[in-house]
Design a protein around this motif. Structure first.
Motif, mmCIF file in Angstrom:
data_model
loop_
_atom_site.group_PDB
_atom_site.id
_atom_site.type_symbol
_atom_site.label_atom_id
_atom_site.label_comp_id
_atom_site.label_asym_id
_atom_site.label_seq_id
_atom_site.Cartn_x
_atom_site.Cartn_y
_atom_site.Cartn_z
ATOM 1 N N ARG A 399 55.587 34.159 39.709
ATOM 2 C CA ARG A 399 54.923 34.167 38.395
ATOM 3 C C ARG A 399 53.715 33.238 38.388
ATOM 4 O O ARG A 399 52.649 33.579 37.847
ATOM 5 C CB ARG A 399 55.911 33.745 37.301
ATOM 6 N N THR A 400 53.873 32.065 38.995
ATOM 7 C CA THR A 400 52.759 31.097 39.037
ATOM 8 C C THR A 400 51.568 31.678 39.782
ATOM 9 O O THR A 400 50.417 31.590 39.318
ATOM 10 C CB THR A 400 53.222 29.797 39.712
ATOM 11 N N GLN A 401 51.816 32.279 40.937
ATOM 12 C CA GLN A 401 50.724 32.846 41.717
ATOM 13 C C GLN A 401 50.072 34.014 40.984
ATOM 14 O O GLN A 401 48.846 34.190 41.042
ATOM 15 C CB GLN A 401 51.242 33.303 43.079
ATOM 16 N N ALA A 402 50.888 34.820 40.302
ATOM 17 C CA ALA A 402 50.327 35.953 39.541
ATOM 18 C C ALA A 402 49.421 35.458 38.411
ATOM 19 O O ALA A 402 48.362 36.040 38.145
ATOM 20 C CB ALA A 402 51.468 36.814 38.987
ATOM 21 N N ARG A 403 49.814 34.366 37.735
ATOM 22 C CA ARG A 403 48.973 33.811 36.661
ATOM 23 C C ARG A 403 47.661 33.273 37.221
ATOM 24 O O ARG A 403 46.592 33.440 36.620
ATOM 25 C CB ARG A 403 49.732 32.703 35.932
ATOM 26 N N ILE A 404 47.737 32.610 38.384
ATOM 27 C CA ILE A 404 46.517 32.081 39.000
ATOM 28 C C ILE A 404 45.555 33.219 39.325
ATOM 29 O O ILE A 404 44.347 33.146 39.067
ATOM 30 C CB ILE A 404 46.861 31.292 40.275
ATOM 31 N N ALA A 405 46.107 34.317 39.870
ATOM 32 C CA ALA A 405 45.255 35.460 40.220
ATOM 33 C C ALA A 405 44.644 36.088 38.977
ATOM 34 O O ALA A 405 43.467 36.474 38.969
ATOM 35 C CB ALA A 405 46.086 36.496 40.984
ATOM 36 N N ALA A 406 45.449 36.177 37.892
ATOM 37 C CA ALA A 406 44.950 36.811 36.673
ATOM 38 C C ALA A 406 43.912 35.948 35.953
ATOM 39 O O ALA A 406 43.010 36.462 35.287
ATOM 40 C CB ALA A 406 46.121 37.102 35.736
ATOM 41 N N SER A 407 44.009 34.610 36.102
ATOM 42 C CA SER A 407 43.097 33.704 35.389
ATOM 43 C C SER A 407 41.748 33.566 36.063
ATOM 44 O O SER A 407 40.821 33.006 35.484
ATOM 45 C CB SER A 407 43.745 32.323 35.271
ATOM 46 N N GLY A 408 41.648 34.037 37.296
ATOM 47 C CA GLY A 408 40.404 33.909 38.023
ATOM 48 C C GLY A 408 40.207 32.555 38.652
ATOM 49 O O GLY A 408 39.112 32.218 39.108
ATOM 50 N N GLU A 409 41.272 31.745 38.687
ATOM 51 C CA GLU A 409 41.160 30.401 39.273
ATOM 52 C C GLU A 409 41.012 30.438 40.787
ATOM 53 O O GLU A 409 40.475 29.513 41.387
ATOM 54 C CB GLU A 409 42.389 29.566 38.896
ATOM 55 N N SER A 410 41.526 31.502 41.424
ATOM 56 C CA SER A 410 41.420 31.579 42.878
ATOM 57 C C SER A 410 39.976 31.834 43.267
ATOM 58 O O SER A 410 39.216 32.486 42.546
ATOM 59 C CB SER A 410 42.317 32.697 43.413
ATOM 60 N N SER A 415 42.923 40.517 49.124
ATOM 61 C CA SER A 415 42.831 41.924 49.531
ATOM 62 C C SER A 415 44.148 42.477 50.052
ATOM 63 O O SER A 415 44.257 43.673 50.308
ATOM 64 C CB SER A 415 41.752 42.076 50.613
ATOM 65 N N ARG A 416 45.139 41.617 50.221
ATOM 66 C CA ARG A 416 46.416 42.067 50.735
ATOM 67 C C ARG A 416 47.193 42.821 49.662
ATOM 68 O O ARG A 416 46.999 42.608 48.462
ATOM 69 C CB ARG A 416 47.243 40.886 51.238
ATOM 70 N N SER A 417 48.096 43.693 50.107
ATOM 71 C CA SER A 417 48.929 44.433 49.155
ATOM 72 C C SER A 417 49.873 43.476 48.439
ATOM 73 O O SER A 417 50.109 42.345 48.887
ATOM 74 C CB SER A 417 49.740 45.509 49.875
ATOM 75 N N ALA A 418 50.439 43.943 47.321
ATOM 76 C CA ALA A 418 51.373 43.110 46.564
ATOM 77 C C ALA A 418 52.575 42.725 47.419
ATOM 78 O O ALA A 418 53.056 41.587 47.362
ATOM 79 C CB ALA A 418 51.826 43.840 45.300
ATOM 80 N N ALA A 419 53.054 43.669 48.225
ATOM 81 C CA ALA A 419 54.208 43.378 49.078
ATOM 82 C C ALA A 419 53.862 42.310 50.105
ATOM 83 O O ALA A 419 54.677 41.404 50.386
ATOM 84 C CB ALA A 419 54.694 44.651 49.767
ATOM 85 N N GLU A 420 52.665 42.385 50.685
ATOM 86 C CA GLU A 420 52.262 41.380 51.666
ATOM 87 C C GLU A 420 52.145 40.005 51.021
ATOM 88 O O GLU A 420 52.486 38.983 51.632
ATOM 89 C CB GLU A 420 50.936 41.788 52.312
ATOM 90 N N GLN A 421 51.640 39.963 49.782
ATOM 91 C CA GLN A 421 51.538 38.685 49.079
ATOM 92 C C GLN A 421 52.921 38.094 48.805
ATOM 93 O O GLN A 421 53.136 36.886 48.942
ATOM 94 C CB GLN A 421 50.784 38.870 47.762
ATOM 95 N N GLN A 462 56.096 53.317 45.617
ATOM 96 C CA GLN A 462 56.093 54.174 44.428
ATOM 97 C C GLN A 462 54.764 54.126 43.691
ATOM 98 O O GLN A 462 54.321 55.124 43.111
ATOM 99 C CB GLN A 462 57.227 53.747 43.488
ATOM 100 N N GLN A 463 54.104 52.958 43.689
ATOM 101 C CA GLN A 463 52.853 52.777 42.960
ATOM 102 C C GLN A 463 51.806 52.134 43.869
ATOM 103 O O GLN A 463 51.549 50.929 43.784
ATOM 104 C CB GLN A 463 53.071 51.900 41.724
ATOM 105 N N PRO A 464 51.221 52.872 44.779
ATOM 106 C CA PRO A 464 50.194 52.297 45.656
ATOM 107 C C PRO A 464 49.083 51.652 44.828
ATOM 108 O O PRO A 464 48.643 52.190 43.821
ATOM 109 C CB PRO A 464 49.669 53.526 46.425
ATOM 110 N N GLY A 465 48.681 50.473 45.219
ATOM 111 C CA GLY A 465 47.646 49.766 44.477
ATOM 112 C C GLY A 465 48.180 48.829 43.407
ATOM 113 O O GLY A 465 47.398 48.167 42.715
ATOM 114 N N CYS A 466 49.498 48.740 43.251
ATOM 115 C CA CYS A 466 50.055 47.821 42.257
ATOM 116 C C CYS A 466 49.758 46.376 42.660
ATOM 117 O O CYS A 466 49.520 46.076 43.831
ATOM 118 C CB CYS A 466 51.553 48.042 42.090
ATOM 119 N N THR A 467 49.787 45.488 41.689
ATOM 120 C CA THR A 467 49.425 44.082 41.921
ATOM 121 C C THR A 467 50.664 43.193 41.978
ATOM 122 O O THR A 467 51.770 43.628 41.664
ATOM 123 C CB THR A 467 48.512 43.583 40.794
#
Length: 691
Positions: A399-410, A415-421, A462-467
């Motif tokens: 959840r923390t990493q997802a918020r950082i990505a959504a806030s633009g702080e990174s 470019s990696r897939s959600a599964a790789e992340q 199931q959802q290619p391109g999901c975050t």
């Protein structure tokens, strides 16, 4: 009183002289037989109630025995667990024998383990400490000391994913030292202290033996060497001993239980009476038929003379058991949940149903499928999956990493897939693309994290391109869906936790090679214990039984149904060997693996990882191994994780022996997968080749 018993149970009740062994199959009324034996002996004046000591393994079982005796009009019999009986004796006699009170028992030995590990500068992460606690407990109940642990651990196949045997021996010694300094004893010390007190003080031994002249032991197949030693001290020269158990339900060898005490009873006690309870009052003939067939190819536990019984069903006929495969685990879980829901509509209460599996990591798929259908459930033998500490920690991290990505702080988009992340983030918490060798809390933690990784993999398919945020939402949805009424719920449990229980309808799931028998069962004895575990699951069912498996897991190759149902399910033969578990993708490699030192075949997973027998000369360069250890320590400190989360000792040793020059050579080393290559590959190759 005897009119209530069948012929075999009556024989148990009336065999009051000399040693008696009762081989009691599942559902044959063993508790009924032994309580009536005690009651009949008291009612006829052969026993005084206060001269009887009946010992069992759980407080619940002891309470049930006392309750049955009271309903039969018998009071004054001591029905206790081994530890309860021993503690009562030690607290009473210790001051007389040694002039001081028995040291207090530790409420929680976790802190003592942590202090011992800290003194040795060992990792103090919770999974590793839990592994140490379990292994030290096994050593003590097996009469293994810190000095003898290193020698005996290898011969008895003890292997932890978190620490090597030498480290365990050092931690064991440090743990005992910390206890002595604090003047405390632990759970196993209760038995050790009582046994030492009886052995060293004849007056204490005489008084105990005079008080308890008649001994009864329930679940005798689960007795450890330490418990057997204490039982022998309680008994002295007396032959008035009755033991009850079922070799086919020996499933706790990993914790120190030795069925050989039961199966070899007649040999150790010449002239003893052996009675077999074979009439199954629990299950229908259809369920009993499956149970008997499961055992047809089994070897006797510990090779003893007294083997398992063939059950004879006493109930009326019922429906045929269901054998079903599914495309994957999610489909299997959905089918099982639908089956249970349909049975409920037919009038069976949810509290009379159970889903049984081999390891806790199989739980989430079935929990989710039940929740999706508003089927209430109870998780037995552990926390709900999403309440486990490692899972809660993982969700916070994601959840923390997802918020950082959504806030633009990174600084730059990933470019990696959600599964790789997800794999990268959980890799810092102990997940690897290859499971750790050995058993224990580290392995269980890895399995929990691997289950989260599989959710991410499934969502990406199931959802290619999901975050990453989409994965977090899906995981939270699954966690929230578990809050359903549970007062009248389906029991969701491991097979080990289900022993001693029964339900109208039972689904035994994940019955495929690698799951049951489990992939870590690498010796014939371990495979046989897995068979008995499956047998325990089958015999929990009264009328409805469903056995299922998934053809694939996490998108992997085809999975075979378990060898345990060869010749059991319709249309199957009994052709497969009874040897160790082999992965379908690696069977030929594992079987063909030979020692690089002597050329003979390797025996188990640990030796295959090393590429040689443990006793054969090592072929690694000591300076290389030392550089690898130094690098690992630095890397672990940087990542703030235990060293074994970077690489285990066995993997480092394998790398030092292989001396890979390229990434292609490195990835061939067992324990080094693609994720490890991408994270550490360049550094590793530089360390190895820094000559």
């Amino acid at each position: 009183m005897l009119d209530r018993l069948d012929p075999e149970q009556r024989a148990v009740a009336t065999s009051l002289g000399g040693p008696v062994a009762v081989i009691a199959g599942a559902g044959t009324g063993k508790t009924r037989a032994i309580t009536h034996r005690i009651a009949y002996a008291v009612a006829t004046g052969v026993y005084a109630p206060t001269s009887v000591l009946a010992v069992t393994f759980t407080t619940r079982a002891a309470g049930e025995m006392r309750g049955r005796l009271q309903r039969l009009g018998i009071a004054g019999v001591q029905a206790r667990t081994f530890h309860s009986a021993a503690l009562r004796q030690a607290q009473y006699f210790w001051p007389k024998a040694y002039g001081s009170d028995l040291p207090p028992v530790l409420d929680n030995r976790y802190g003592v383990i942590a202090e011992a590990a800290s003194r040795l500068r060992l990792p103090t992460a919770a999974p590793g400490l839990r592994d140490l606690m379990s292994e030290i407990s096994w050593a003590k109940v097996s009469n293994v000391t810190p000095d003898s642990y290193l020698e005996l651990a290898g011969s008895r196949g003890r292997e932890l994913a978190s620490f090597d045997a030498e480290t365990v021996a050092r931690a064991f010694a440090a743990y005992e030292e910390v206890k002595r300094e604090r003047q405390r004893i632990d759970f196993e010390d209760i038995l050790l202290c009582t046994a030492a007190m009886i052995a060293e003080h004849d007056r204490v031994a005489t008084e105990i033996r005079r008080t308890y002249r008649h001994l009864v032991v329930d679940e005798y197949q689960d007795v450890s060497p330490l418990q057997q030693a204490l039982l022998d001290l309680w008994r002295g020269d007396s032959q008035d001993l009755c033991v009850v158990g079922d070799p086919a339900q020996t499933i706790h060898s990993f914790a120190g239980a030795q069925a050989g005490f039961l199966t070899g009873f007649a040999k150790r006690h010449p002239g003893s009476t052996v009675i077999r309870l074979i009439r199954d009052y629990r299950s229908t003939p259809q369920v009993v038929r499956v149970a008997n067939r499961v055992l047809q190819r089994a070897r006797p536990a510990d090779g003893g003379q007294l083997g398992s019984v063939q059950l004879e069903a006493q109930r009326e006929s019922g429906p045929e058991p269901v054998f079903a495969d599914a495309a994957d685990e999610a489909s299997e879980a959905a089918d099982v949940a639908d089956w249970l829901a349909s049975l409920h509509k037919g009038g069976i209460e949810y509290r009379e149903m159970a889903v049984l599996f081999r390891v806790n990591a199989q739980s989430p798929a079935f929990e989710q499928a039940l929740a999706d259908r508003d089927v209430p459930y109870l998780v037995r033998g552990g926390e709900r999956f999403y309440e486990r500490p490692e899972v809660r920690q993982a969700l916070i991290t994601l959840r923390t990493q997802a918020r950082i990505a959504a806030s633009g702080e990174s600084t730059e988009p990933d470019s990696r897939s959600a599964a790789e992340q997800v794999k990268l983030l959980l890799g810092s918490m102990g997940w690897t693309d290859q499971p750790p060798s050995g058993t224990g809390a580290v392995r269980e933690r890895w399995e929990s994290l691997a289950a989260l990784v599989s959710v991410a993999d499934d969502l990406v398919r199931q959802q290619p391109g999901c975050t990453l945020a989409d994965v977090v939402v899906e995981l939270q949805r699954r966690a929230d869906a578990q809050h359903v009424p549970s007062a009248d719920g389906v029991t969701v449990s491991t097979l080990h936790s289900a022993k001693g229980l029964e339900w109208e309808a039972v689904a035994v799931v994940g019955v495929s090679e690698g799951s049951l028998p489990f992939v870590l069962a690498t010796t014939p004895d371990e495979v046989e214990e897995e068979r008995r575990l499956f047998y325990v699951g089958v015999t929990r069912a009264k009328t409805r039984l469903r056995i299922s498996w998934a053809r694939t897991r996490n998108g992997s190759g085809e999975r075979r149904p378990s060898r345990f149902i060869d010749g059991v399910r319709p249309g199957s033969g009994a052709t497969r060997p009874n040897g160790p578990v082999r992965s379908a993708r690696r069977t030929s490699t594992a079987l063909a693996a030979t020692c690089r030192s002597c050329g003979r075949h390797l025996n188990d997973a640990a030796e295959r990882k090393l590429g040689r027998h443990a006793g054969c000369p090592a072929s690694y360069d000591e300076p290389t191994l030392e550089r690898l250890r130094t690098w690992r320590k630095s890397q672990a400190e940087t990542e703030r994780v235990p060293a074994y989360c970077v690489f285990t000792d066995a993997t480092l040793l394998a790398i030092a022996e292989a001396r890979p020059r390229t990434a292609r050579e490195l990835i061939k080393v067992t324990g080094v997968g693609a994720t490890k290559i991408s994270k550490y590959g360049a550094d590793l190759l530089e360390v190895v080749n820094d000559s």
